[in-house]
Design a protein around this motif. Structure first.
Motif, PDB file in Angstrom:
ATOM      1  N   VAL A  10       0.872  -1.186   0.000  1.00 39.50           N
ATOM      2  CA  VAL A  10       0.000   0.000   0.000  1.00 39.50           C
ATOM      3  C   VAL A  10       0.905   1.231   0.000  1.00 39.50           C
ATOM      4  O   VAL A  10       1.712   1.416   0.916  1.00 39.50           O
ATOM      5  N   ALA A  12       2.662   3.792  -3.309  1.00 36.40           N
ATOM      6  CA  ALA A  12       3.685   3.642  -4.357  1.00 36.40           C
ATOM      7  C   ALA A  12       4.640   4.827  -4.340  1.00 36.40           C
ATOM      8  O   ALA A  12       5.066   5.327  -5.374  1.00 36.40           O
ATOM      9  N   GLY A  13       4.986   5.297  -3.127  1.00 33.38           N
ATOM     10  CA  GLY A  13       6.056   6.298  -2.992  1.00 33.38           C
ATOM     11  C   GLY A  13       7.391   5.602  -3.189  1.00 33.38           C
ATOM     12  O   GLY A  13       7.433   4.432  -3.594  1.00 33.38           O
ATOM     13  N   PRO A  14       8.492   6.291  -2.894  1.00 32.55           N
ATOM     14  CA  PRO A  14       9.795   5.663  -3.122  1.00 32.55           C
ATOM     15  C   PRO A  14       9.988   4.372  -2.319  1.00 32.55           C
ATOM     16  O   PRO A  14      10.564   3.409  -2.826  1.00 32.55           O
ATOM     17  N   GLY A  16       7.534   2.260  -0.933  1.00 30.27           N
ATOM     18  CA  GLY A  16       6.634   1.190  -1.375  1.00 30.27           C
ATOM     19  C   GLY A  16       7.069   0.618  -2.712  1.00 30.27           C
ATOM     20  O   GLY A  16       7.029  -0.605  -2.924  1.00 30.27           O
ATOM     21  N   GLU A  34      -2.125   2.442  -4.849  1.00 32.27           N
ATOM     22  CA  GLU A  34      -1.699   3.825  -4.586  1.00 32.27           C
ATOM     23  C   GLU A  34      -2.923   4.741  -4.641  1.00 32.27           C
ATOM     24  O   GLU A  34      -3.690   4.716  -5.602  1.00 32.27           O
ATOM     25  N   LEU A  35      -3.034   5.565  -3.611  1.00 30.62           N
ATOM     26  CA  LEU A  35      -4.144   6.513  -3.477  1.00 30.62           C
ATOM     27  C   LEU A  35      -4.247   7.484  -4.668  1.00 30.62           C
ATOM     28  O   LEU A  35      -5.319   7.805  -5.143  1.00 30.62           O
ATOM     29  N   ARG A  36      -3.075   7.933  -5.128  1.00 29.67           N
ATOM     30  CA  ARG A  36      -3.078   9.027  -6.112  1.00 29.67           C
ATOM     31  C   ARG A  36      -2.945   8.493  -7.536  1.00 29.67           C
ATOM     32  O   ARG A  36      -2.620   7.325  -7.738  1.00 29.67           O
ATOM     33  N   LEU A  47       1.884  13.959  -3.306  1.00 29.58           N
ATOM     34  CA  LEU A  47       1.204  14.482  -2.120  1.00 29.58           C
ATOM     35  C   LEU A  47       2.121  15.401  -1.328  1.00 29.58           C
ATOM     36  O   LEU A  47       3.285  15.073  -1.089  1.00 29.58           O
ATOM     37  N   ARG A 117      12.745  13.898  -6.476  1.00 33.81           N
ATOM     38  CA  ARG A 117      11.939  12.844  -5.865  1.00 33.81           C
ATOM     39  C   ARG A 117      11.030  12.167  -6.891  1.00 33.81           C
ATOM     40  O   ARG A 117      10.915  10.948  -6.927  1.00 33.81           O
ATOM     41  N   LYS A 141      -7.618   3.799  -2.723  1.00 35.63           N
ATOM     42  CA  LYS A 141      -7.340   4.229  -1.350  1.00 35.63           C
ATOM     43  C   LYS A 141      -7.702   3.086  -0.394  1.00 35.63           C
ATOM     44  O   LYS A 141      -8.847   2.607  -0.419  1.00 35.63           O
ATOM     45  N   LEU A 142      -6.731   2.686   0.429  1.00 36.80           N
ATOM     46  CA  LEU A 142      -7.036   1.652   1.429  1.00 36.80           C
ATOM     47  C   LEU A 142      -8.053   2.214   2.423  1.00 36.80           C
ATOM     48  O   LEU A 142      -7.830   3.274   3.012  1.00 36.80           O
ATOM     49  N   PHE A 260      12.107  27.087   6.649  1.00 39.31           N
ATOM     50  CA  PHE A 260      11.610  26.461   7.876  1.00 39.31           C
ATOM     51  C   PHE A 260      11.476  27.567   8.916  1.00 39.31           C
ATOM     52  O   PHE A 260      12.469  28.258   9.211  1.00 39.31           O
ATOM     53  N   GLY A 326       9.017   2.638   6.179  1.00 43.90           N
ATOM     54  CA  GLY A 326       9.134   4.025   5.698  1.00 43.90           C
ATOM     55  C   GLY A 326       8.457   5.001   6.648  1.00 43.90           C
ATOM     56  O   GLY A 326       8.361   4.755   7.853  1.00 43.90           O
ATOM     57  N   GLY A 339      14.995  10.600   5.964  1.00 43.26           N
ATOM     58  CA  GLY A 339      13.664   9.967   5.972  1.00 43.26           C
ATOM     59  C   GLY A 339      13.527   8.900   4.897  1.00 43.26           C
ATOM     60  O   GLY A 339      13.234   7.739   5.178  1.00 43.26           O
ATOM     61  N   MET A 340      13.772   9.294   3.662  1.00 44.67           N
ATOM     62  CA  MET A 340      13.632   8.338   2.564  1.00 44.67           C
ATOM     63  C   MET A 340      14.754   7.293   2.609  1.00 44.67           C
ATOM     64  O   MET A 340      14.528   6.110   2.341  1.00 44.67           O
TER      65      MET A 340
HETATM   66  P1  FAD Z   1       5.523   8.761   1.041  1.00 44.77           P
HETATM   67  O1  FAD Z   1       6.558   9.374   0.179  1.00 44.77           O
HETATM   68  O2  FAD Z   1       4.702   9.635   1.896  1.00 44.77           O
HETATM   69  O3  FAD Z   1       4.595   7.870   0.107  1.00 44.77           O
HETATM   70  C1  FAD Z   1       3.412   7.282   0.618  1.00 44.77           C
HETATM   71  C2  FAD Z   1       2.497   6.947  -0.539  1.00 44.77           C
HETATM   72  O4  FAD Z   1       1.343   6.282  -0.021  1.00 44.77           O
HETATM   73  C3  FAD Z   1       2.004   8.200  -1.259  1.00 44.77           C
HETATM   74  O5  FAD Z   1       2.208   8.039  -2.635  1.00 44.77           O
HETATM   75  C4  FAD Z   1       0.516   8.272  -0.893  1.00 44.77           C
HETATM   76  O6  FAD Z   1      -0.264   8.835  -1.929  1.00 44.77           O
HETATM   77  C5  FAD Z   1       0.180   6.801  -0.645  1.00 44.77           C
HETATM   78  N1  FAD Z   1      -0.957   6.605   0.275  1.00 44.77           N
HETATM   79  C6  FAD Z   1      -1.244   7.317   1.401  1.00 44.77           C
HETATM   80  N2  FAD Z   1      -2.377   6.849   1.980  1.00 44.77           N
HETATM   81  C7  FAD Z   1      -2.822   5.830   1.190  1.00 44.77           C
HETATM   82  C8  FAD Z   1      -3.969   4.953   1.237  1.00 44.77           C
HETATM   83  N3  FAD Z   1      -4.884   5.044   2.226  1.00 44.77           N
HETATM   84  N4  FAD Z   1      -4.125   4.020   0.264  1.00 44.77           N
HETATM   85  C9  FAD Z   1      -3.208   3.910  -0.743  1.00 44.77           C
HETATM   86  N5  FAD Z   1      -2.126   4.715  -0.840  1.00 44.77           N
HETATM   87  C10 FAD Z   1      -1.925   5.667   0.108  1.00 44.77           C
HETATM   88  N6  FAD Z   1      14.266  12.256   3.042  1.00 44.77           N
HETATM   89  C11 FAD Z   1      15.542  11.986   2.663  1.00 44.77           C
HETATM   90  O7  FAD Z   1      15.978  10.824   2.705  1.00 44.77           O
HETATM   91  N7  FAD Z   1      16.367  12.996   2.236  1.00 44.77           N
HETATM   92  C12 FAD Z   1      15.959  14.292   2.182  1.00 44.77           C
HETATM   93  O8  FAD Z   1      16.732  15.178   1.801  1.00 44.77           O
HETATM   94  C13 FAD Z   1      14.618  14.595   2.585  1.00 44.77           C
HETATM   95  N8  FAD Z   1      14.169  15.865   2.541  1.00 44.77           N
HETATM   96  C14 FAD Z   1      12.874  16.137   2.904  1.00 44.77           C
HETATM   97  C15 FAD Z   1      12.426  17.449   2.878  1.00 44.77           C
HETATM   98  C16 FAD Z   1      11.130  17.760   3.280  1.00 44.77           C
HETATM   99  C17 FAD Z   1      10.681  19.196   3.271  1.00 44.77           C
HETATM  100  C18 FAD Z   1      10.264  16.712   3.706  1.00 44.77           C
HETATM  101  C19 FAD Z   1       8.868  17.024   4.155  1.00 44.77           C
HETATM  102  C20 FAD Z   1      10.697  15.399   3.729  1.00 44.77           C
HETATM  103  C21 FAD Z   1      12.003  15.096   3.336  1.00 44.77           C
HETATM  104  N9  FAD Z   1      12.500  13.788   3.370  1.00 44.77           N
HETATM  105  C22 FAD Z   1      13.786  13.513   3.008  1.00 44.77           C
HETATM  106  C23 FAD Z   1      11.630  12.685   3.825  1.00 44.77           C
HETATM  107  C24 FAD Z   1      11.039  11.922   2.641  1.00 44.77           C
HETATM  108  O9  FAD Z   1      10.292  12.770   1.808  1.00 44.77           O
HETATM  109  C25 FAD Z   1      10.162  10.810   3.166  1.00 44.77           C
HETATM  110  O10 FAD Z   1      10.826  10.119   4.197  1.00 44.77           O
HETATM  111  C26 FAD Z   1       9.820   9.829   2.060  1.00 44.77           C
HETATM  112  O11 FAD Z   1       9.078  10.465   1.049  1.00 44.77           O
HETATM  113  C27 FAD Z   1       9.022   8.668   2.648  1.00 44.77           C
HETATM  114  O12 FAD Z   1       8.687   7.797   1.630  1.00 44.77           O
HETATM  115  P2  FAD Z   1       7.483   6.784   1.807  1.00 44.77           P
HETATM  116  O13 FAD Z   1       7.410   6.041   0.497  1.00 44.77           O
HETATM  117  O14 FAD Z   1       7.634   6.026   3.071  1.00 44.77           O
HETATM  118  O15 FAD Z   1       6.191   7.686   2.030  1.00 44.77           O
END
Ligand code: FAD
Length: 504
Positions: A10, A12-14, A16, A34-36, A47, A117, A141-142, A260, A326, A339-340
């Protein structure tokens, strides 16, 4: 041969998308929801971000992609990155003259990389598109999940996916659901009903907003800086003690900038946006020479002002059927750029533990990894997920805390002599006494794959040794005499030490 494991991802960010690739490489039947809409379609913005968010990717993210088992993934992803070898700190000297000084991240010259990204995410989705055992479902959307009966429900906006061709709810089954659906995770919410999960979240009193620093249009047409107004090989910081402004380079010569600022000051500026250029001149000198005032004001008015959340929870799993990774498991403030990277590292560690249990519990060790993991029993998987929660939580909690602490370092410590002196000593020790294994905390976090919790311990230990060494020196008579001369010539000696370490 038992039928392949059905793994549902659930989000499809980086994170997932990378998890889907790891599962697919092991022969699972993979479905990604993926929600979007698909972000590769024109005009789709991830998002919470504007079009062009740039992130810093470093060793942990790179290593997780390296070990994904895809021949060209890492190469194509790294192709579009820009190495950033240090911070460039901007400010105004006592005479009013603007200055910038570079602080390298690593005495051995290692760099972190600015990456787009969306580009990274798109490349991962392209790879998944080519895998016969992966199905991607966008606009889903889950809405519910039962981790005992292994059923889940999605609201499908994509009419092709519903039985009657109309938007509505669909129900699916799974063996393992991996929740990579970000900080406000629905998987986590449903998992909590089944697992006794401890959960803690905090919004820090800072909001962020994105700005755009455009490419250079005048000046030299050749050379490494031709497209850029400021050095492309740095993460630029305008520290402001209680707030800061940063800029990260993009391939096209522009920079994605982020302000910030505590919410109170955001509120004041929202009430009077025309005061923004003067605010920048006062606190972030030189920025208005790089970004026109009109652009500053319009970005501030048009781009969202978003909060920063930091969350910790444990365990991350339920039985053999659900796990979160994540941001869903450990969203952190962005000040360590991890974070990522930490989320991608989750994927590497999760699958290495799953592999280990598949191997240990009765499969043929000569089989390819791709078929080994698919034949795991529910019991084997539950042991693996329990081990994952145990191993990963201390590290995830450690990086959450480090990220919060690094905000102070970025916005104010970078200017302190004490901070720079410790960095100088630690880097000298790491270069001249490599056998001691001495390294700065930043180098360990960003350029190694050591556990974050072990890094915190090691850094505290190093700090204690430095302090004891310093006190022992103070106690010696030679030092007392030297101290007299050091005090007498302190300005000259101190600035020579600092200059040799960080100023370029
Ligand atoms: P997300 O990127 O949030 O992806 C989650 C996905 O799940 C989204 O596509 C969303 O649409 C989908 N989703 C949500 N709810 C549902 C649902 N109910 N059903 C289906 N799909 C759903 N990290 C770094 O490593 N280096 C950096 O330099 C860095 N800089 C950053 C700067 C800022 C300003 C911010 C805010 C964050 C930064 N980060 C950085 C953190 C990084 O963006 C996140 O840690 C990373 O995007 C997390 O990835 P993820 O795939 O876990 O979650």
């Amino acid at each position: 041969m038992p039928s392949p494991q059905k793994t549902v991802i659930v989000g499809a960010g980086p994170v997932g998308s990378l998890a889907a690739l790891y599962a697919a490489q092991r022969g699972h039947d993979v479905e990604v929801y993926e929600l979007r809409p698909d972000l590769r379609n024109p005009g789709i913005i991830p998002l919470n971000f504007t079009k062009s968010i740039n992130l810093a990717v470093s060793e942990r993210g790179i290593n997780a992609m390296r070990l994904a088992g895809h021949p060209t993934l890492l190469e194509t992803v790294m192709d579009g990155t820009i190495p950033m070898r240090g911070r460039m700190v901007h400010g105004k000297g006592p005479t009013g003259a603007l200055y910038e000084h570079s602080q390298d991240y690593d005495v051995k010259g290692r760099a972190i990389y600015a990456i787009d990204r969306s580009g990274l995410n798109s490349r991962l989705l392209d790879v998944l598109d080519c895998m016969p055992n992966v199905k991607l479902f966008f606009n889903h959307k889950l809405t519910g999940a039962d981790f005992r009966s292994c059923r889940a429900w999605f609201e499908a906006k994509d009419t092709a996916a519903t039985p009657n061709g109309r938007p509505g709810e669909i129900e699916i089954g799974f063996d393992l659901m991996i929740g990579a659906d970000g900080a406000h995770s629905a998987v986590r919410y449903h998992l909590m009903k089944f697992s006794r999960m401890d959960y803690q979240q905090e919004y820090i009193d800072t909001l962020w907003c994105e700005f755009h620093l455009g490419p250079r249009h005048t000046g030299p047409k050749d050379g490494p800086w031709a497209k850029f107004q400021i050095s492309p090989n740095h993460l630029h910081i305008w520290p402001g003690k209680d707030f800061m402004f940063i800029a990260i380079p993009s391939e096209d010569g522009a920079f994605t900038c982020t302000l910030f600022l505590p919410s109170k000051q955001f509120g004041e500026l929202e009430g009077n946006p025309s005061s923004l250029p003067a605010f920048f001149d006062r606190h972030f000198p030189g920025v208005t020479d790089l970004i026109p005032s009109e652009s500053l004001i319009s970005s501030f008015q048009e781009n969202p002002h978003l909060p920063l959340i930091s969350l910790k929870c444990r365990p991350y799993h339920h039985g053999s059927s659900g796990v979160i990774i994540g941001d869903a498991a450990h969203a952190m403030v962005p000040f360590y750029g991890q974070g990522m990277n930490a989320g991608m590292e989750d994927v590497r560690i999760l699958f290495s533990i799953l592999d280990k249990h598949a191997e240990v519990y009765g499969n043929d060790p000569d089989e390819e990894p791709a078929t080994r993991a698919t034949s795991m029993s529910a019991l084997q998987r539950s042991l693996a997920l329990a081990e994952y929660s145990t191993v990963r939580a201390p590290d995830a909690h450690a990086i959450n805390s480090l990220a919060l602490q690094n905000y102070v370092e970025m916005r104010s410590s970078v200017l302190s002599k004490r901070y720079r002196l410790r960095k100088f000593f630690e880097e000298c020790l790491s270069v001249y006494f490599p056998d001691f294994g001495w390294q700065t905390k930043y180098a360990r976090v960003s350029f190694s794959n050591e556990g974050y919790a072990a890094i915190v311990q090691q850094s505290e230990h190093q700090g204690q040794i430095l302090m004891e060494g310093f006190l022992a020196l103070l106690a010696s008579p030679v030092v007392i005499i030297s101290a007299y001369y050091l005090h007498k010539y302190r300005r000259f000696i101190f600035s020579a030490a600092i200059n040799s370490c960080t100023w370029h």
